[in-house]
Design an enzyme around this catalytic site. Structure first.
Site, PDB file in Angstrom:
ATOM      1  N   ASP A   1      -7.495  18.738 -14.658  1.00  0.00           N
ATOM      2  CA  ASP A   1      -7.855  17.178 -15.192  1.00  0.00           C
ATOM      3  C   ASP A   1      -7.468  17.100 -16.567  1.00  0.00           C
ATOM      4  O   ASP A   1      -7.982  17.708 -17.184  1.00  0.00           O
ATOM      5  CB  ASP A   1      -9.266  17.052 -15.001  1.00  0.00           C
ATOM      6  CG  ASP A   1      -9.671  15.490 -15.414  1.00  0.00           C
ATOM      7  OD1 ASP A   1      -9.047  14.878 -16.022  1.00  0.00           O
ATOM      8  OD2 ASP A   1     -10.853  15.044 -14.793  1.00  0.00           O
TER       9      ASP A   1
ATOM     10  N   ARG B   1       0.836  -1.069   0.113  1.00  0.00           N
ATOM     11  CA  ARG B   1       0.164  -0.016   0.175  1.00  0.00           C
ATOM     12  C   ARG B   1       0.939   1.345   0.175  1.00  0.00           C
ATOM     13  O   ARG B   1       0.586   2.346  -0.737  1.00  0.00           O
ATOM     14  CB  ARG B   1      -1.058  -0.097   1.116  1.00  0.00           C
ATOM     15  CG  ARG B   1      -1.949   1.408   1.188  1.00  0.00           C
ATOM     16  CD  ARG B   1      -3.103   1.277   2.288  1.00  0.00           C
ATOM     17  NE  ARG B   1      -2.911   0.401   3.456  1.00  0.00           N
ATOM     18  CZ  ARG B   1      -2.165   0.742   4.286  1.00  0.00           C
ATOM     19  NH1 ARG B   1      -1.662   1.480   4.528  1.00  0.00           N
ATOM     20  NH2 ARG B   1      -2.160  -0.330   5.324  1.00  0.00           N
TER      21      ARG B   1
ATOM     22  N   LYS C   1      -8.171   6.257 -19.440  1.00  0.00           N
ATOM     23  CA  LYS C   1      -8.581   6.399 -20.805  1.00  0.00           C
ATOM     24  C   LYS C   1      -7.308   6.608 -21.799  1.00  0.00           C
ATOM     25  O   LYS C   1      -6.995   5.387 -22.057  1.00  0.00           O
ATOM     26  CB  LYS C   1      -8.908   7.994 -20.634  1.00  0.00           C
ATOM     27  CG  LYS C   1     -10.141   8.257 -19.665  1.00  0.00           C
ATOM     28  CD  LYS C   1     -11.412   7.148 -19.710  1.00  0.00           C
ATOM     29  CE  LYS C   1     -12.271   7.125 -18.558  1.00  0.00           C
ATOM     30  NZ  LYS C   1     -12.572   8.331 -17.777  1.00  0.00           N
TER      31      LYS C   1
HETATM   32  C1  LIG Z   1     -13.193   8.829 -16.598  1.00  0.00           C
HETATM   33  C2  LIG Z   1     -12.996  10.144 -16.110  1.00  0.00           C
HETATM   34  C3  LIG Z   1     -12.742  10.503 -14.852  1.00  0.00           C
HETATM   35  C4  LIG Z   1     -12.920   9.418 -13.875  1.00  0.00           C
HETATM   36  O1  LIG Z   1     -11.616   8.619 -13.839  1.00  0.00           O
HETATM   37  P1  LIG Z   1     -12.239   7.049 -13.497  1.00  0.00           P
HETATM   38  O2  LIG Z   1     -10.862   6.164 -13.912  1.00  0.00           O
HETATM   39  O3  LIG Z   1     -13.179   6.355 -14.450  1.00  0.00           O
HETATM   40  O4  LIG Z   1     -12.291   6.956 -11.989  1.00  0.00           O
HETATM   41  C5  LIG Z   1     -12.363  11.693 -14.361  1.00  0.00           C
HETATM   42  N1  LIG Z   1     -12.044  12.693 -15.234  1.00  0.00           N
HETATM   43  C6  LIG Z   1     -12.507  12.759 -16.676  1.00  0.00           C
HETATM   44  C7  LIG Z   1     -12.022  13.562 -17.684  1.00  0.00           C
HETATM   45  C8  LIG Z   1     -12.733  11.263 -17.015  1.00  0.00           C
HETATM   46  O5  LIG Z   1     -13.022  11.100 -18.369  1.00  0.00           O
END
Ligand SMILES: *Cc1c(COP(=O)(O)O)cnc(C)c1O
Length: 384
Positions: free
Chosen positions: A175, A51, A200
């Site tokens: 983000d 962890r 992604k």
């Molecule tokens: C998918 C996504 C998230 C969340 O991520 P997870 O890996 O699904 O928890 C956050 N921000 C954006 C822009 C996303 O496309």
């Protein structure tokens, strides 16, 4: 050659990586272990419990820091777990200023989890940077930016927002899931924290759920490491390995995503049945100038609305698509189509959603790296 000097296309492959210390394995082994032998209490080789740290995860964290031009990377069990760790830097009474058309799961985490703990959130359009300061008060501690925004593809000027954040002594988190460091590097534009859903584009093959944070500042990194270990939402060794493998081809995949994205956006814009196409590469996109200055290209994410289109029309199109799979998520090698109002953004109330343009008829495409002509032929048969 100093690693910091490497260009992006080399960093994806070599950034933060060394042959494994044990046998010289060129690819980082999957250290599928929870614990590590100690010779005497505290006598270990830098790893004591997975962890806190695991060598495969460390290899991924070093790669993440390298490609985002940061100094410290942290890998989590999902993108939302990474966001969760950032908000845990705050205290009850603190306020976050966030973009309005943000990822539905981020909105849900903010509103339905963190508001309960006394942290409040304002959701505003940030395309007009001059409007941001009016929303800052003495409780504001963090600005949360997504650019391009999801799913409206608005572009926010990170450099200008970072000037405002610095002036008011606020943290700025970006983000960077949609753009990836191939297209834009938020830390270079003045952000303090860059966040990814590595699920992604970084992973790139729709086979893992992973999250990431990268920072430059040591003190901030220490606070986040403390939260990562204390809350425990870490990324496992197998997922770390897969994400690292994905990152090695990020630049070639992104190049093709951008080329295909452009072809699909131009095809849709000329189509007589299409009302509106949202893609920052168009010269008439309201934030095109900023997109051009802070991004290297425009990516493969596109949203569109058909003429006179209703909820039912949008559903019909996404059902008819064959090469584009109807699915949540984005950023994989395969093309995906989604219907934000009923899928990714269903957790945002309809009024809230429509204020930012997420109408019932909106369709979002994640254009993959298949053959361009096949992708366009599929859209042609589905739209008619
Ligand atoms: C998918 C996504 C998230 C969340 O991520 P997870 O890996 O699904 O928890 C956050 N921000 C954006 C822009 C996303 O496309």
């Amino acid at each position: 050659m100093s690693e910091k000097k490497l260009k992006f296309n080399s960093k994806t492959i070599h950034g933060g990586q060394q042959p494994d210390a044990a046998y010289g394995a060129v690819m980082p082994p999957i250290y599928q272990t929870s614990t590590y032998a100690q010779t005497t209490p505290g006598g270990h080789k830098g790893f004591e419990y997975s962890r806190s740290a695991n060598p495969t995860r460390t290899a991924l964290e070093n790669a993440l820091a390298s490609i985002e031009n940061g100094s410290f990377g942290l890998a989590f069990g999902s993108g939302l777990a990474a966001i969760d760790a950032v908000i845990k830097l705050l205290n009850p009474g603190d306020e976050v200023l966030s973009t309005n058309d943000l990822y539905g799961g981020s909105y849900r985490l903010f509103k339905q989890i963190f508001e309960k703990y006394g942290i409040s959130f304002q959701f505003i359009g940030m395309q007009d940077v001059d409007k941001i300061e009016a929303h800052i008060n003495n409780k504001t501690k963090l600005i949360w930016v997504e650019t391009p925004t999801n799913p409206m593809m608005n572009i926010i000027d990170v450099k200008s927002v970072s000037k405002i954040a610095k002036k008011h002594n606020l943290l700025l988190a970006v983000d960077n899931t949609f753009a990836t460091p191939y297209l834009q590097v938020p830390l270079d534009l003045g952000a303090d924290i860059v966040m990814h859903s590595a699920t992604k584009y970084l992973g790139g093959h729709s086979d893992v759920v992973v999250g990431a944070l990268v920072v430059k500042d040591k003190e901030l990194a220490d606070k986040l490491y403390f939260i990562q270990n204390a809350s425990g939402a870490v990324c496992g060794p197998m997922d770390s390995f897969l994400t690292l493998r994905g990152i090695k081809t990020l630049h070639v995949r992104m190049q093709r995503h951008c080329e295909n994205g452009r072809a699909v956006a131009e095809y849709l814009a000329k189509h007589p049945k299409i009302e509106k196409v949202y893609w920052p590469g168009f010269e008439n996109h309201p934030n095109h100038a900023i997109a051009k200055s802070q991004m290297n290209d425009f990516g493969g994410m596109i949203s569109f609305v058909t003429k006179g289109s209703s909820y039912e029309d949008a559903i019909k199109i996404v059902e008819k698509l064959q090469l584009f799979t109807l699915a949540e998520s984005l950023g994989g090698v395969e093309s995906l189509a989604g219907h934000p109002a009923s899928m990714t953004h269903a957790s945002i109330p309809k009024e809230e959603r429509e204020k930012s343009g997420v109408v019932d008829a909106l369709i979002r495409l994640s254009v993959g790296i298949e053959d361009q002509q096949d992708l366009i032929a599929d859209l042609e048969q589905a739209i008619g």
